[in-house]
Design a protein around this motif. Structure first.
Motif, short mmCIF file in Angstrom:
data_model
loop_
_atom_site.label_atom_id
_atom_site.label_comp_id
_atom_site.label_asym_id
_atom_site.label_seq_id
_atom_site.Cartn_x
_atom_site.Cartn_y
_atom_site.Cartn_z
N ARG A 1 0.78 -1.34 0.20
CA ARG A 1 -0.08 -0.14 -0.05
C ARG A 1 0.79 1.10 0.00
O ARG A 1 2.04 1.36 0.57
N GLU A 2 0.37 2.33 -0.81
CA GLU A 2 1.01 3.42 -0.76
C GLU A 2 0.24 4.85 -0.56
O GLU A 2 -0.86 4.72 -1.22
N ARG B 1 5.12 3.70 2.10
CA ARG B 1 5.27 2.70 1.40
C ARG B 1 4.98 1.37 2.26
O ARG B 1 5.98 1.05 2.89
N ARG C 1 9.35 5.77 3.75
CA ARG C 1 8.61 6.96 3.88
C ARG C 1 9.42 7.82 2.90
O ARG C 1 10.50 8.00 3.17
#
Length: 226
Positions: free
Chosen positions: A127-128, A133, A143
């Motif tokens: 997930r970003e 991330r 980050r």
């Protein structure tokens, strides 16, 4: 991730629960079928790990009720029986995976993570959001391209917050998703963990506190940059 472990051997159940906690997987334990059904009725789980040979309603009975409920909750069966027809009957019940005793804890962890990725309400493996991330499989966080070392509990909390995609997550929900049923609802563990997590991620602060409501990932800076 929060899982239900249904196992009537206390030593094994405790070892599984403690081992999963070290992997940032919250685990509740039920020692018989009745306790399992009670917990399933009041808590939300990501996966059920069922020993087939338990007192009360059997693991097969519990699995059948999970399937009949239509919840889509993934089921992993644990059993000492390793014959092909035993495995076949388990899959026919609606189980998603099968693990024969004895087993290595790391194999259970890998299977749980694989099931989590394949769930019907599947989440992307990575997930970003707002420069973050988060890779649940590798347990890594970056980050703005910078690796951030987190404790297991900090990672579990961040995983829940990032999954909300900027939505507010209450302290109660964080306690439920990142801890387990034995967590004290009056504890300040959530506040302390979020505070430490915020510092680990660095400035500008990316976790916002919504007074009286909870916490969220602040995507405003990302929006302005975009």
């Amino acid at each position: 991730m929060r899982v239900l472990i249904v196992e009537d051997e206390p030593l094994m159940a405790g070892a599984i629960r403690d081992g999963l906690r070290l992997e940032a997987i919250a685990a509740d334990v039920a020692g018989d079928g009745d306790a399992a059904l009670e917990l399933l009725g009041v808590n939300s789980y990501d996966i059920a790990v069922l020993d087939r040979d338990i007192p009360g309603p059997s693991g097969d009975d519990v699995a059948a009720q999970i399937v009949a409920s239509g919840s889509g909750l993934p089921i992993l069966l644990l059993t000492a029986a390793d014959r092909l027809d035993d495995k076949a009957s388990g899959f026919e019940l609606g189980a998603d995976d099968y693990l024969t005793k004895p087993f290595e804890l790391q194999e259970l962890v890998l299977r749980l993570r694989a099931l989590d990725r394949r769930r019907g309400h599947h989440r992307p493996p990575v997930r970003e959001l707002a420069g973050l991330r988060v890779d649940p499989f590798r347990r890594e966080v970056h980050r703005d391209g910078r690796y951030v070392a987190l404790t297991r509990k900090q990672f579990a909390v961040l995983e829940v917050l990032v999954a909300a995609e900027g939505g507010v997550v209450s302290a109660e929900e964080l306690l439920e998703r990142a801890w387990d049923e034995h967590a004290d609802p009056l504890t300040n563990a959530v506040r302390i963990t979020v505070s430490a997590l915020r510092k680990r991620l660095g400035e500008p602060w990316v976790i916002a506190t919504v007074p009286g409501v909870g916490y969220r990932i602040d995507v405003s800076d990302a929006d302005r940059r975009g």
